[in-house]
Design a protein around this motif. Sequence first.
Motif, PDB file in Angstrom:
ATOM      1  N   LYS A 279      17.677  18.896   1.625  1.00  0.00           N
ATOM      2  CA  LYS A 279      18.551  18.338   2.311  1.00  0.00           C
ATOM      3  C   LYS A 279      18.462  16.769   2.187  1.00  0.00           C
ATOM      4  CE  LYS A 279      18.649  21.511   6.522  1.00  0.00           C
ATOM      5  NZ  LYS A 279      18.279  21.794   7.701  1.00  0.00           N
ATOM      6  N   TYR A 280      17.382  16.161   1.688  1.00  0.00           N
ATOM      7  CA  TYR A 280      16.851  14.823   1.661  1.00  0.00           C
ATOM      8  C   TYR A 280      16.471  14.544   0.044  1.00  0.00           C
ATOM      9  CZ  TYR A 280      16.990  15.497   6.558  1.00  0.00           C
ATOM     10  OH  TYR A 280      17.304  16.038   8.060  1.00  0.00           O
ATOM     11  N   ARG A 281      16.635  13.287  -0.351  1.00  0.00           N
ATOM     12  CA  ARG A 281      16.229  12.857  -1.582  1.00  0.00           C
ATOM     13  C   ARG A 281      14.697  12.324  -1.033  1.00  0.00           C
ATOM     14  NH1 ARG A 281      19.947   9.063  -4.506  1.00  0.00           N
ATOM     15  NH2 ARG A 281      18.372   9.377  -6.391  1.00  0.00           N
ATOM     16  N   LEU A 282      13.619  12.693  -1.736  1.00  0.00           N
ATOM     17  CA  LEU A 282      12.292  12.495  -1.159  1.00  0.00           C
ATOM     18  C   LEU A 282      11.891  11.549  -2.444  1.00  0.00           C
ATOM     19  CD1 LEU A 282      11.264  15.852  -0.082  1.00  0.00           C
ATOM     20  CD2 LEU A 282      12.298  14.388   1.114  1.00  0.00           C
ATOM     21  N   PHE A 283      11.019  10.361  -1.919  1.00  0.00           N
ATOM     22  CA  PHE A 283      10.106   9.689  -3.121  1.00  0.00           C
ATOM     23  C   PHE A 283       8.938   9.205  -2.020  1.00  0.00           C
ATOM     24  CE2 PHE A 283      14.806   9.046  -2.903  1.00  0.00           C
ATOM     25  CZ  PHE A 283      14.992   8.714  -4.464  1.00  0.00           C
ATOM     26  N   LEU A 284       7.992   9.074  -3.043  1.00  0.00           N
ATOM     27  CA  LEU A 284       6.688   8.296  -2.603  1.00  0.00           C
ATOM     28  C   LEU A 284       6.492   6.874  -3.041  1.00  0.00           C
ATOM     29  CD1 LEU A 284       3.370   9.904  -1.888  1.00  0.00           C
ATOM     30  CD2 LEU A 284       3.418   8.469  -4.060  1.00  0.00           C
ATOM     31  N   LEU A 285       6.230   6.156  -2.356  1.00  0.00           N
ATOM     32  CA  LEU A 285       5.770   4.678  -2.535  1.00  0.00           C
ATOM     33  C   LEU A 285       4.635   4.390  -1.915  1.00  0.00           C
ATOM     34  CD1 LEU A 285       6.962   1.914  -3.766  1.00  0.00           C
ATOM     35  CD2 LEU A 285       8.181   1.567  -1.444  1.00  0.00           C
ATOM     36  N   SER A 286       3.760   4.116  -2.911  1.00  0.00           N
ATOM     37  CA  SER A 286       2.105   3.576  -2.510  1.00  0.00           C
ATOM     38  C   SER A 286       1.686   2.672  -3.206  1.00  0.00           C
ATOM     39  CB  SER A 286       1.309   5.188  -2.746  1.00  0.00           C
ATOM     40  OG  SER A 286       0.054   4.853  -2.461  1.00  0.00           O
ATOM     41  N   ASN A 287       0.894   1.601  -2.379  1.00  0.00           N
ATOM     42  CA  ASN A 287       0.050   0.769  -2.938  1.00  0.00           C
ATOM     43  C   ASN A 287      -1.304   1.525  -3.381  1.00  0.00           C
ATOM     44  OD1 ASN A 287       1.689  -1.326  -2.385  1.00  0.00           O
ATOM     45  ND2 ASN A 287       0.525  -2.293  -0.715  1.00  0.00           N
ATOM     46  N   THR A 288      -1.233   1.728  -4.651  1.00  0.00           N
ATOM     47  CA  THR A 288      -2.385   2.643  -5.016  1.00  0.00           C
ATOM     48  C   THR A 288      -2.908   2.270  -6.337  1.00  0.00           C
ATOM     49  OG1 THR A 288      -1.626   4.799  -3.934  1.00  0.00           O
ATOM     50  CG2 THR A 288      -3.191   4.958  -5.732  1.00  0.00           C
ATOM     51  N   ASN A 289      -4.211   2.210  -6.430  1.00  0.00           N
ATOM     52  CA  ASN A 289      -4.754   1.546  -7.931  1.00  0.00           C
ATOM     53  C   ASN A 289      -5.175   2.662  -8.825  1.00  0.00           C
ATOM     54  OD1 ASN A 289      -7.828   2.059  -7.157  1.00  0.00           O
ATOM     55  ND2 ASN A 289      -7.034   0.675  -5.420  1.00  0.00           N
ATOM     56  N   ASP A 290      -5.776   2.464  -9.901  1.00  0.00           N
ATOM     57  CA  ASP A 290      -6.013   3.554 -10.804  1.00  0.00           C
ATOM     58  C   ASP A 290      -7.278   4.333 -10.568  1.00  0.00           C
ATOM     59  OD1 ASP A 290      -5.835   4.671 -13.611  1.00  0.00           O
ATOM     60  OD2 ASP A 290      -7.619   3.574 -14.079  1.00  0.00           O
ATOM     61  N   LEU A 291      -8.271   3.572  -9.770  1.00  0.00           N
ATOM     62  CA  LEU A 291      -9.310   4.404  -9.532  1.00  0.00           C
ATOM     63  C   LEU A 291      -9.122   5.226  -8.343  1.00  0.00           C
ATOM     64  CD1 LEU A 291     -12.278   1.539  -9.623  1.00  0.00           C
ATOM     65  CD2 LEU A 291     -12.234   3.527 -11.082  1.00  0.00           C
ATOM     66  N   HIS A 292      -8.215   4.909  -7.412  1.00  0.00           N
ATOM     67  CA  HIS A 292      -8.049   5.905  -6.553  1.00  0.00           C
ATOM     68  C   HIS A 292      -7.448   6.926  -6.750  1.00  0.00           C
ATOM     69  CE1 HIS A 292      -8.625   2.545  -2.892  1.00  0.00           C
ATOM     70  NE2 HIS A 292      -9.757   3.067  -3.511  1.00  0.00           N
ATOM     71  N   ILE A 293      -6.362   6.898  -7.800  1.00  0.00           N
ATOM     72  CA  ILE A 293      -5.268   7.957  -8.022  1.00  0.00           C
ATOM     73  C   ILE A 293      -6.360   8.936  -9.110  1.00  0.00           C
ATOM     74  CG2 ILE A 293      -4.148   6.954 -10.121  1.00  0.00           C
ATOM     75  CD1 ILE A 293      -2.635   8.975  -6.982  1.00  0.00           C
ATOM     76  N   SER A 294      -7.201   8.258  -9.908  1.00  0.00           N
ATOM     77  CA  SER A 294      -7.741   9.142 -10.570  1.00  0.00           C
ATOM     78  C   SER A 294      -8.885  10.005  -9.634  1.00  0.00           C
ATOM     79  CB  SER A 294      -8.608   8.143 -11.749  1.00  0.00           C
ATOM     80  OG  SER A 294      -7.935   7.557 -12.540  1.00  0.00           O
ATOM     81  N   TRP A 295      -9.413   9.264  -8.620  1.00  0.00           N
ATOM     82  CA  TRP A 295     -10.355  10.270  -7.780  1.00  0.00           C
ATOM     83  C   TRP A 295      -9.589  11.304  -7.090  1.00  0.00           C
ATOM     84  CZ3 TRP A 295     -10.576  11.717  -2.631  1.00  0.00           C
ATOM     85  CH2 TRP A 295     -11.660  12.227  -2.380  1.00  0.00           C
TER      86      TRP A 295
END
Length: 203
Positions: free
Chosen positions: A96-112
């Motif tokens: 029903k909706y187009r979904l997006f993620l928008l995050s202030n995220t750095n490489d160390l955090h996303i790797s964890w």
Amino acid sequence: MIKNIIFDFGDVFINLDKEATYKELYKLGVEHISEEMMQVYYNYEMGLMSTEEFIEYFYNEFKIDKEDLVKAWNAILLDFPLHRLAFLKELAESKKYRLFLLSNTNDLHISWIQNDWGEELYSEFKNCFEKFYLSHEINFRKPNHNIYEFVLNENNLKPEETIFIDDTSDNTNAAKELGIHVWNNEPGKDDVVELLKREEFTV
């Protein structure tokens, strides 16, 4: 009518302890957060410096063991309640909706997160979104207007047909200034699974 939903990540899907990193850094001898340190953090979050350069900065300034720094840096990251994933998957499957993620995220955090969740869970989450925008990959960060304009323009989204969910009022206020509907989701009080009960979806 809402056609597009842009979600933040931290304290919307994954729980955070926002004071944990400051507390752990204090134990390692960082007793004051300077403007220079904040600028280094912002640059890292926008992908303007590498993880190696970021770690080296703290090592040079405070002689912090690099492994200890990484542990302290990731202390902010907590659990991911799976009822939120179930909600997101159901929302994605409805189409029903187009979904997006928008995050202030750095490489160390996303790797964890990738290591902690495992590849299967991380992929299951990521695949719910049409686009998955992380600040260090697109070189913008919230609450700067240009990050919202980038997402709107790249996907031909109309602000009046779009809602943005974020736990930080500075971020939702900035999006609202561009005509985007917003929900300032407050940790401990609100849960993203209640999204469709909001007025924007019931009128």
